[in-house]
Design a protein around this motif. Structure first.
Motif, PDB file in Angstrom:
ATOM      1  N   ALA A 130       0.825   3.939  -3.014  1.00 37.60           N
ATOM      2  CA  ALA A 130       0.405   5.320  -2.744  1.00 37.60           C
ATOM      3  C   ALA A 130       1.452   6.314  -3.230  1.00 37.60           C
TER       4      ALA A 130
ATOM      5  N   SER B   7      -5.227   8.209  -0.310  1.00 37.56           N
ATOM      6  CA  SER B   7      -3.945   7.492  -0.315  1.00 37.56           C
ATOM      7  C   SER B   7      -3.020   8.015   0.777  1.00 37.56           C
TER       8      SER B   7
ATOM      9  N   ILE C 250      -4.735  -2.958  -4.528  1.00 36.71           N
ATOM     10  CA  ILE C 250      -5.353  -2.681  -3.222  1.00 36.71           C
ATOM     11  C   ILE C 250      -6.122  -3.905  -2.744  1.00 36.71           C
TER      12      ILE C 250
ATOM     13  N   TRP D  67     -10.230   3.823  -0.317  1.00 40.69           N
ATOM     14  CA  TRP D  67      -9.379   4.170  -1.464  1.00 40.69           C
ATOM     15  C   TRP D  67      -9.822   3.369  -2.691  1.00 40.69           C
TER      16      TRP D  67
ATOM     17  N   LEU E  39       0.824  -1.211   0.000  1.00 39.01           N
ATOM     18  CA  LEU E  39       0.000   0.000   0.000  1.00 39.01           C
ATOM     19  C   LEU E  39       0.857   1.260   0.000  1.00 39.01           C
TER      20      LEU E  39
ATOM     21  N   SER F 170       1.402   6.537  -6.910  1.00 38.46           N
ATOM     22  CA  SER F 170       0.229   7.255  -7.428  1.00 38.46           C
ATOM     23  C   SER F 170       0.398   8.763  -7.349  1.00 38.46           C
ATOM     24  N   TRP F 171       1.263   9.237  -6.443  1.00 32.96           N
ATOM     25  CA  TRP F 171       1.508  10.680  -6.348  1.00 32.96           C
ATOM     26  C   TRP F 171       2.454  11.167  -7.443  1.00 32.96           C
TER      27      TRP F 171
ATOM     28  N   GLN G 144      -5.920  11.454  -3.727  1.00 32.20           N
ATOM     29  CA  GLN G 144      -4.657  11.764  -3.046  1.00 32.20           C
ATOM     30  C   GLN G 144      -4.855  11.823  -1.538  1.00 32.20           C
TER      31      GLN G 144
END
Length: 308
Positions: free
Chosen positions: A25, A112, A42, A95, A21, A28-29, A109
């Motif tokens: 996360a 996450s 996930i 999420w 996770l 993903s940013w 965001q």
């Protein structure tokens, strides 16, 4: 201490899920992720967390009273862990739901980020259950929290790479590889540092202080009781000294050396290579967790564990 399989599985499965996770996360940013892949990743993490939670139930004496484990949250790190773990599962589910429903990037965001905060909090809670026990010198050190975190980061990122390789996420796979290398090498270095520290520890208790017999040449010939008891079963691993000496090398080979060697020799694009790394590391981390518990020398064993 006696390593319980339920706790070995719980800490290994949940740590891997947390690392997955966290890596997902952060990725993903920094880059756009395929929604289908993120949903699947996930989901895998949620399954691992659920598996760890179910495994932990086997460690309970009165399973029907499991809800009481959260009652002492003001003073008990275990109670805090019991609260934070469902929070992480709930945060991961939110999420997943946000991705599935097409929530705004800002909302995703925020979700996450919340998952990352709870993930880090769970590592702290789990590790502090052991690090707060000052009479167990092998655990009472900041390296306990650091190693729990880094081992989870390493195993979670390796698993995420396997998922990315299987679903053709080449951009994510390329981004994750330095993360895998850095977290695995750092976890290996600091775990070795903890092993070296523990090997140099001097016991705070002695046979004289355990028995109250203050003679310089004291030799124990029996275990202090006429038969086995909770004390003789739960606070000693029962393995030979040879096994205890060899197991640190076993887990270092399986959890760190062989996965890294496999990736270096056979490349990082093959799904089979990543699956092999995941399997090797999972077995190695179970062995590492066994060593973590077995090397903790409980003072009560001075009195109870020598058998003639």
């Amino acid at each position: 201490m006696r390593p319980a399989w339920s706790i070995l599985l719980f800490t290994t499965l949940s740590g891997t899920a947390q690392g997955l996770l966290l890596a997902l996360a952060v990725a993903s940013w920094l880059m756009p992720l395929d929604t289908g892949f993120a949903l699947m990743a996930i989901g895998v993490a949620e399954v691992l967390l659920l598996g760890g939670l179910l495994a932990s139930f086997f460690h309970l004496g009165q399973k029907a009273r499991a809800w009481r484990a959260a009652a002492m949250w003001r003073t008990s790190w275990m109670s805090r862990e019991v609260i934070v773990l469902p929070l992480l599962m709930g945060g991961g589910a939110l999420w997943w739901l946000g991705l599935y429903l097409g929530a705004s990037p800002l909302a995703l965001q925020a979700l996450s980020a919340a998952v990352v905060v709870v993930t880090l909090a769970l590592w702290v809670c789990t590790a502090m259950i052991y690090a707060c026990l000052r009479f167990l010198q092998e655990w009472a050190h900041p390296l306990t929290v650091i190693n729990f975190t880094l081992l989870g980061m390493s195993s979670g990122s390796v698993l995420l790479c396997a998922l990315a390789s299987g679903m053709g996420q080449t951009e994510l796979l390329a981004w994750l590889q330095p993360w895998v290398l850095a977290s695995t090498l750092l976890a290996w270095f600091l775990r070795r540092l903890a092993l070296r520290r523990n090997a140099r520890l001097s016991p705070m208790s002695s046979l004289q202080s355990a028995t109250g017999i203050h003679q310089p040449q004291l030799v124990q010939k029996s275990m202090g009781m006429s038969s086995g008891s909770f004390n003789t079963r739960e606070f000693f691993h029962g393995a030979t000294a040879h096994t205890v000496r060899r197991m640190p090398w076993v887990f270092q080979l399986l959890a760190f050396a062989l996965p890294l060697l496999l990736l270096a020799l056979l490349g990082t694009q093959s799904l089979l290579v990543w699956l092999g790394a995941v399997l090797l590391q999972f077995v190695g981390l179970l062995a590492e967790r066994w060593v973590f518990f077995a090397q903790a020398r409980h003072p009560q064993n001075l009195y109870y564990q020598t058998v003639s």
